[in-house]
Scaffold this motif. Structure first.
Motif, short mmCIF file in Angstrom:
data_model
loop_
_atom_site.label_atom_id
_atom_site.label_comp_id
_atom_site.label_asym_id
_atom_site.label_seq_id
_atom_site.Cartn_x
_atom_site.Cartn_y
_atom_site.Cartn_z
N LEU A 3 0.68 -1.26 -0.33
CA LEU A 3 0.16 -0.05 -0.26
C LEU A 3 0.95 1.21 -0.47
CD1 LEU A 3 -2.63 -0.69 2.45
CD2 LEU A 3 -3.04 -1.02 0.47
N ASP A 4 0.40 1.86 -1.20
CA ASP A 4 1.68 3.24 -1.16
C ASP A 4 1.98 4.55 -0.01
OD1 ASP A 4 3.36 4.58 -3.13
OD2 ASP A 4 1.65 5.84 -3.10
N ILE A 5 0.15 4.38 0.67
CA ILE A 5 0.01 5.20 2.33
C ILE A 5 0.98 4.26 2.92
CG2 ILE A 5 -2.31 5.76 1.98
CD1 ILE A 5 -3.00 3.08 3.19
N HIS A 8 4.49 6.08 1.74
CA HIS A 8 4.46 7.21 2.14
C HIS A 8 3.50 8.28 2.69
CE1 HIS A 8 7.18 6.57 -1.13
NE2 HIS A 8 6.43 6.21 -1.80
N GLY A 9 2.49 7.56 3.44
CA GLY A 9 1.53 8.75 3.45
C GLY A 9 1.95 8.62 5.00
N TYR A 10 2.72 9.42 5.41
CA TYR A 10 2.88 10.53 6.90
C TYR A 10 3.03 11.52 7.23
CZ TYR A 10 4.19 4.87 7.49
OH TYR A 10 4.23 3.65 7.25
N SER A 11 2.95 11.86 8.25
CA SER A 11 2.64 13.50 8.30
C SER A 11 4.13 14.65 8.12
CB SER A 11 2.00 13.70 9.78
OG SER A 11 3.12 13.63 10.73
N PRO A 12 4.06 15.06 7.83
CA PRO A 12 5.87 16.02 8.37
C PRO A 12 6.69 15.84 9.23
CG PRO A 12 4.58 17.60 7.27
CD PRO A 12 3.50 16.49 8.04
N ALA A 13 5.90 15.23 10.31
CA ALA A 13 6.31 15.24 11.52
C ALA A 13 7.38 14.00 11.83
CB ALA A 13 5.69 15.71 13.01
N THR A 14 5.94 13.21 11.20
CA THR A 14 6.50 11.44 11.26
C THR A 14 7.35 11.17 10.10
OG1 THR A 14 4.38 11.37 12.15
CG2 THR A 14 5.84 8.78 11.24
N PHE B 61 -4.10 -7.23 -4.06
CA PHE B 61 -4.08 -5.75 -4.28
C PHE B 61 -4.98 -4.98 -4.86
CE2 PHE B 61 -1.68 -6.64 0.01
CZ PHE B 61 -2.53 -6.15 0.93
N ALA B 62 -4.14 -4.86 -5.85
CA ALA B 62 -4.84 -4.25 -6.98
C ALA B 62 -6.20 -5.00 -7.35
CB ALA B 62 -3.84 -4.30 -8.11
N ALA B 63 -6.41 -6.18 -7.19
CA ALA B 63 -7.88 -6.25 -7.74
C ALA B 63 -8.78 -5.94 -7.08
CB ALA B 63 -8.12 -7.97 -7.76
N ALA B 64 -8.45 -5.56 -5.63
CA ALA B 64 -9.42 -5.01 -4.95
C ALA B 64 -9.88 -3.69 -4.92
CB ALA B 64 -8.57 -5.30 -3.00
N GLU B 71 -6.88 2.87 -0.51
CA GLU B 71 -6.17 2.37 0.71
C GLU B 71 -6.14 2.48 2.30
OE1 GLU B 71 -1.95 3.05 -0.71
OE2 GLU B 71 -1.93 1.99 -2.44
N ASP B 72 -6.23 3.22 2.15
CA ASP B 72 -7.17 3.31 3.68
C ASP B 72 -8.27 2.32 3.97
OD1 ASP B 72 -5.71 5.20 5.34
OD2 ASP B 72 -5.80 6.49 3.72
N GLN B 73 -9.02 1.89 3.22
CA GLN B 73 -9.92 0.73 4.04
C GLN B 73 -9.38 -0.44 3.62
OE1 GLN B 73 -12.75 1.72 0.32
NE2 GLN B 73 -14.15 3.13 2.11
N LEU B 74 -8.11 -0.56 2.48
CA LEU B 74 -7.82 -1.98 2.27
C LEU B 74 -6.91 -1.98 3.50
CD1 LEU B 74 -7.26 -2.84 -1.13
CD2 LEU B 74 -8.56 -3.29 0.05
#
Lengths: 193, 107
Positions: A3-5, A8-14, B61-64, B71-74
């Protein structure tokens, strides 16, 4: 990670914290740690609390015993990241690498006391088969593990059945041996909080 | 009792992921936790997390994601699946222990 998040999905502080950890430790932040920092109110905060309690809370099992249980359960699950991480931590905790290697290679012939061997066998069966009988538990109790020790071991097993699944589902990057050693040092110094 | 603290910490985790605020619905999270009743292709990803996590792939993951999950839901649903399967192991272990010690005798 998958998952890309989670990359890369972190706050600037983190992100700054990750950069400082990388700077001072000389190693990238392990994906296991990054996961705990992503929306910590959903998972990380409580997961860390439970894992810390299981791994470092009061117990008749030593820290080394519990790290070995984590490594053993992870090996049964085939989780490369968690097996390596907790093998390194158990070796360091016990100051006995050969014993840890022997347990993970062949539990039945490894030089460990019967309560630990029997408990590891029980955790392996629960992890692999998803069920246990009363007789399985009686065998563990009969060789000298206490009821409380069995409960404590089950908590370790549960914590690592969760982490193993997340490591493999999200695709944690396997670190270098030096990276796992640095992680082991940290876990023995600071625990899981 | 130390085990009460461990079990309480575990319950707090389970309660949060199932009943707290989330990007996925509480019903979706409960179904992921139970590995039951999710539609394809999400059921493939969640089923693998619960029972054979080393077989999870990028394609799962791509299929879901292609079926509409963010992404947050997964992130949430994969966590629910992992915690759910582990919770069932906890229950199975504690039940076997209770049965083994039902007539007293164990310390």
């Amino acid at each position: 990670m998958r998952l890309d998040i989670l990359d890369h999905g972190y706050s600037p502080a983190t992100k700054l914290l990750f950069a400082l950890i990388r700077l001072f430790s000389g190693h990238p932040v392990p994906d296991a740690a990054k996961l705990a920092f992503y929306r910590p109110d959903f998972y990380g905060t409580r997961a860390k609390e439970f894992t810390h309690e299981a791994m470092r809370g009061p117990s008749a099992w030593s820290v080394g015993d519990r790290e070995l249980m984590a490594a053993y359960v992870s090996k049964v699950n085939g989780s490369a990241f968690c097996t390596a991480a907790h093998t390194a931590t158990a070796r360091r905790a016990y100051q006995d690498g050969p014993m840890v290697t022997a347990v993970l290679a062949d539990l039945e012939s490894a030089p460990v006391e019967e309560p630990l061997r029997s408990t590891l066998r029980m955790l392996g069966k629960l992890t692999a088969e998803g069920k246990l009988s009363a007789e399985d538990m009686r065998q563990v109790l009969a060789v000298g593990a206490s009821r409380q020790q069995v409960k404590d071991a089950l908590a370790v097993c549960v914590a690592f059945n969760t982490t193993d699944r997340l490591a493999d589902a999200f695709g944690f990057e396997v670190l270098s041996p030096e990276g796992f050693e640095a992680g082991a040092k940290y876990l023995l110094k600071r625990g899981y909080r | 009792m130390p085990d009460n603290k461990k079990q309480a910490a575990h319950r707090a985790l389970v309660d949060r992921i199932l009943n707290g605020e989330g990007r996925s619905s509480a019903q979706q999270r409960a179904r992921a936790f139970g590995n039951d009743g999710l539609p394809p292709p999400l059921n493939t990803l969640i089923g693998k997390v619960a029972t054979r996590p080393t077989q999870v792939t990028e394609a799962d993951f791509a299929a879901a994601k292609a079926s509409g999950f963010s992404e947050d839901q997964l992130f949430e649903l994969v966590i629910c699946a992992a915690v759910g399967q582990s919770a069932r192991l906890y229950e199975a272990g504690l039940t076997a222990l209770a049965e083994a010690t039902a007539n007293g005798g164990a310390r």
